[in-house]
Design an enzyme around this catalytic site. Structure first.
Site, PDB file in Angstrom:
ATOM      1  N   ALA A  64       0.989  -1.500  -0.064  1.00 38.35           N
ATOM      2  CA  ALA A  64       0.280  -0.012  -0.109  1.00 38.35           C
ATOM      3  C   ALA A  64       0.496   1.091   0.235  1.00 38.35           C
ATOM      4  O   ALA A  64       2.178   1.375   0.718  1.00 38.35           O
ATOM      5  CB  ALA A  64      -0.647   0.292   1.639  1.00 38.35           C
ATOM      6  N   GLY A 107      -0.025  -4.961   1.197  1.00 37.55           N
ATOM      7  CA  GLY A 107      -0.944  -4.516   0.406  1.00 37.55           C
ATOM      8  C   GLY A 107      -0.359  -5.397  -1.548  1.00 37.55           C
ATOM      9  O   GLY A 107      -1.869  -5.884  -1.452  1.00 37.55           O
ATOM     10  N   GLU A 110      -1.351  -8.848  -0.973  1.00 36.18           N
ATOM     11  CA  GLU A 110      -2.773  -9.278  -0.670  1.00 36.18           C
ATOM     12  C   GLU A 110      -3.447  -8.820  -1.638  1.00 36.18           C
ATOM     13  O   GLU A 110      -4.352  -9.587  -1.876  1.00 36.18           O
ATOM     14  CB  GLU A 110      -2.901  -8.319   0.717  1.00 36.18           C
ATOM     15  CG  GLU A 110      -2.342  -8.671   1.929  1.00 36.18           C
ATOM     16  CD  GLU A 110      -2.757  -7.006   2.914  1.00 36.18           C
ATOM     17  OE1 GLU A 110      -2.975  -6.197   3.178  1.00 36.18           O
ATOM     18  OE2 GLU A 110      -3.463  -7.801   3.999  1.00 36.18           O
TER      19      GLU A 110
HETATM   20  N1  CO8 Z   1       5.228   2.565  -0.757  1.00 29.80           N
HETATM   21  C1  CO8 Z   1       5.539   4.578  -1.371  1.00 29.80           C
HETATM   22  N2  CO8 Z   1       5.946   4.478  -1.910  1.00 29.80           N
HETATM   23  C2  CO8 Z   1       6.904   2.969  -2.119  1.00 29.80           C
HETATM   24  C3  CO8 Z   1       6.530   2.034  -1.490  1.00 29.80           C
HETATM   25  C4  CO8 Z   1       5.508   1.447  -1.022  1.00 29.80           C
HETATM   26  N3  CO8 Z   1       5.078   0.510  -0.775  1.00 29.80           N
HETATM   27  N4  CO8 Z   1       7.190   0.798  -1.711  1.00 29.80           N
HETATM   28  C5  CO8 Z   1       8.296   1.951  -2.986  1.00 29.80           C
HETATM   29  N5  CO8 Z   1       7.987   3.405  -2.931  1.00 29.80           N
HETATM   30  C6  CO8 Z   1       8.927   4.097  -3.724  1.00 29.80           C
HETATM   31  C7  CO8 Z   1      10.187   4.195  -2.781  1.00 29.80           C
HETATM   32  O1  CO8 Z   1       9.727   5.500  -1.496  1.00 29.80           O
HETATM   33  C8  CO8 Z   1      11.315   5.019  -3.791  1.00 29.80           C
HETATM   34  O2  CO8 Z   1      10.431   6.295  -4.437  1.00 29.80           O
HETATM   35  P1  CO8 Z   1      11.710   7.370  -5.022  1.00 29.80           P
HETATM   36  O3  CO8 Z   1      12.272   6.951  -5.785  1.00 29.80           O
HETATM   37  O4  CO8 Z   1      10.634   8.535  -4.922  1.00 29.80           O
HETATM   38  O5  CO8 Z   1      12.662   7.608  -3.298  1.00 29.80           O
HETATM   39  C9  CO8 Z   1      10.730   3.811  -5.241  1.00 29.80           C
HETATM   40  O6  CO8 Z   1       9.328   3.529  -4.775  1.00 29.80           O
HETATM   41  C10 CO8 Z   1      11.796   3.075  -5.513  1.00 29.80           C
HETATM   42  O7  CO8 Z   1      12.087   2.369  -4.612  1.00 29.80           O
HETATM   43  P2  CO8 Z   1      13.015   2.066  -3.530  1.00 29.80           P
HETATM   44  O8  CO8 Z   1      14.162   2.833  -4.170  1.00 29.80           O
HETATM   45  O9  CO8 Z   1      13.147   1.818  -2.450  1.00 29.80           O
HETATM   46  O10 CO8 Z   1      13.844   0.213  -3.864  1.00 29.80           O
HETATM   47  P3  CO8 Z   1      14.892  -0.702  -3.513  1.00 29.80           P
HETATM   48  O11 CO8 Z   1      14.777  -0.909  -4.865  1.00 29.80           O
HETATM   49  O12 CO8 Z   1      15.967   0.060  -3.075  1.00 29.80           O
HETATM   50  O13 CO8 Z   1      13.660  -0.563  -2.787  1.00 29.80           O
HETATM   51  C11 CO8 Z   1      11.613  -1.831  -2.150  1.00 29.80           C
HETATM   52  C12 CO8 Z   1      12.780  -2.054  -3.044  1.00 29.80           C
HETATM   53  C13 CO8 Z   1      12.661  -3.184  -0.549  1.00 29.80           C
HETATM   54  C14 CO8 Z   1      10.513  -2.595  -2.597  1.00 29.80           C
HETATM   55  C15 CO8 Z   1      11.447  -1.582  -0.971  1.00 29.80           C
HETATM   56  O14 CO8 Z   1      11.379  -0.098  -2.108  1.00 29.80           O
HETATM   57  C16 CO8 Z   1      10.547  -1.053   0.511  1.00 29.80           C
HETATM   58  O15 CO8 Z   1      10.997  -1.564   1.142  1.00 29.80           O
HETATM   59  N6  CO8 Z   1       8.918  -0.885  -0.644  1.00 29.80           N
HETATM   60  C17 CO8 Z   1       8.609  -0.525   1.107  1.00 29.80           C
HETATM   61  C18 CO8 Z   1       7.572  -1.914   1.573  1.00 29.80           C
HETATM   62  C19 CO8 Z   1       6.391  -2.549   2.650  1.00 29.80           C
HETATM   63  O16 CO8 Z   1       6.767  -1.551   3.513  1.00 29.80           O
HETATM   64  N7  CO8 Z   1       5.335  -2.035   1.961  1.00 29.80           N
HETATM   65  C20 CO8 Z   1       4.700  -2.265   2.840  1.00 29.80           C
HETATM   66  C21 CO8 Z   1       3.658  -1.249   2.757  1.00 29.80           C
HETATM   67  S1  CO8 Z   1       2.323  -1.442   4.227  1.00 29.80           S
HETATM   68  C22 CO8 Z   1       0.948  -2.126   3.348  1.00 29.80           C
HETATM   69  O17 CO8 Z   1       1.406  -2.938   2.514  1.00 29.80           O
HETATM   70  C23 CO8 Z   1      -0.056  -2.728   4.379  1.00 29.80           C
HETATM   71  C24 CO8 Z   1      -1.482  -2.688   3.691  1.00 29.80           C
HETATM   72  C25 CO8 Z   1      -2.566  -3.260   4.134  1.00 29.80           C
HETATM   73  C26 CO8 Z   1      -3.870  -3.018   3.688  1.00 29.80           C
HETATM   74  C27 CO8 Z   1      -3.948  -1.840   2.587  1.00 29.80           C
HETATM   75  C28 CO8 Z   1      -4.578  -0.802   3.103  1.00 29.80           C
HETATM   76  C29 CO8 Z   1      -4.532  -0.029   1.908  1.00 29.80           C
END
Ligand code: CO8
Length: 256
Positions: A64, A107, A110
């Protein structure tokens, strides 16, 4: 602004591609609403028999949208009632096949679990990193992963936030089939095309019956199954399927 989704119909296959590659297809609320709307539209269209859901760029979806959620409070979350759009996905009648490459996290995982079948690149990674953000899965993850892999393994992944490899996901029954990344979409579309040649009402009513197995007792589920089985005898396709067998020819199904 770019569209959040790309949608297309190829033959009898609807294709939905998540389209926020710069943020690894982070799912904002509008996107989930549009996914539900598109699936509903495909469900109503006679020419679509199967939908494939995939992501653009290097991920299926990395969760998400954290930026959209970071400053929420619980009352606003309650009042938003956002899960109503996730629920719309669960009542779609036609098959949905997820094609996952790269990350399917939070998400995003999910959403993958909300698909009926899941195909993945052999390099795909699945996981629930919510424990690292101070939250937990909220769109069905604790329920669906547990049903698929059992309580013990589900808790391990949900508590550690560690990613599951595509091979583990296949072994635990989370994913149906793995392909080399460059073949994933092609192979998924081929499978979807094969599925679209089967009798659509058989596919539809058996989907409904299989999901009852998750909630009903075996006895109740079998009562439900029988009703759907009998219902199919009112369809033109049952007559077509059985006459084609007797006449030793390929059936041509209309979905009626
Ligand atoms: N939300 C917002 N932005 C994101 C997300 C995210 N989930 N994931 C990645 N991005 C963005 C990064 O901020 C980055 O943006 P920018 O270039 O502007 O800095 C861009 O995508 C590229 O990401 P990275 O530079 O971090 O890429 P890497 O290859 O270094 O890392 C990862 C990849 C490991 C996937 C890393 O991006 C990461 O850890 N992302 C977050 C993963 C996460 O924690 N997901 C869970 C989110 S919480 C959730 O899903 C709850 C669900 C609940 C039910 C649904 C309710 C609506």
């Amino acid at each position: 602004m770019d569209n959040l989704l790309e949608t297309a119909v190829h033959g009898n296959i609807g294709l939905i591609t998540l389209n926020r590659p710069k943020v690894l297809n982070a799912l904002n609320r509008q996107m989930i609403r549009e996914i539900a709307e598109t699936l509903e539209e495909f469900d109503r269209r006679d020419d679509v028999r199967v939908t494939v859901l995939t992501g653009s760029g290097r991920a299926f979806a990395a969760g998400a949208d954290i930026d959209e959620m970071a400053n929420e409070d619980s009352v606003r979350m309650e009042l938003l009632n956002q899960f109503v759009d996730w629920d719309r996905i669960t009542v779609i009648k036609k098959p949905i096949i997820g094609a996952v490459h790269g990350f399917a996290l939070g998400g995003g995982f999910e959403l993958a679990l909300a698909c009926d079948l899941l195909f993945a690149a052999d390099t795909a990674k699945f996981g629930f990193p919510e424990v690292n953000l101070g939250v937990m899965p909220g769109a069905g993850g604790t329920q669906r992963l547990t049903k698929l892999m059992g309580k013990t393994k589900a808790l391990e992944y949900i508590w550690t936030g560690e990613t599951m490899t595509a091979q583990e996901a296949e072994r635990f029954g989370v994913v149906n089939r793995l392909f080399a990344p460059e073949l994933l979409i092609e192979e998924t579309m081929k499978f979807a095309a094969r599925l679209s040649e089967k009798a659509p009402l058989s596919i539809r009513l058996s989907k409904e019956a299989v999901y009852k197995a998750l909630d009903y007792s075996v006895y109740e589920g079998m009562q439900f199954e029988r009703k759907n089985f009998s219902l199919l005898f009112s369809s033109e396709d049952q007559k077509e399927g059985m006459s084609a067998f007797q006449e030793k020819r390929r059936p041509s199904f209309k979905g009626k």
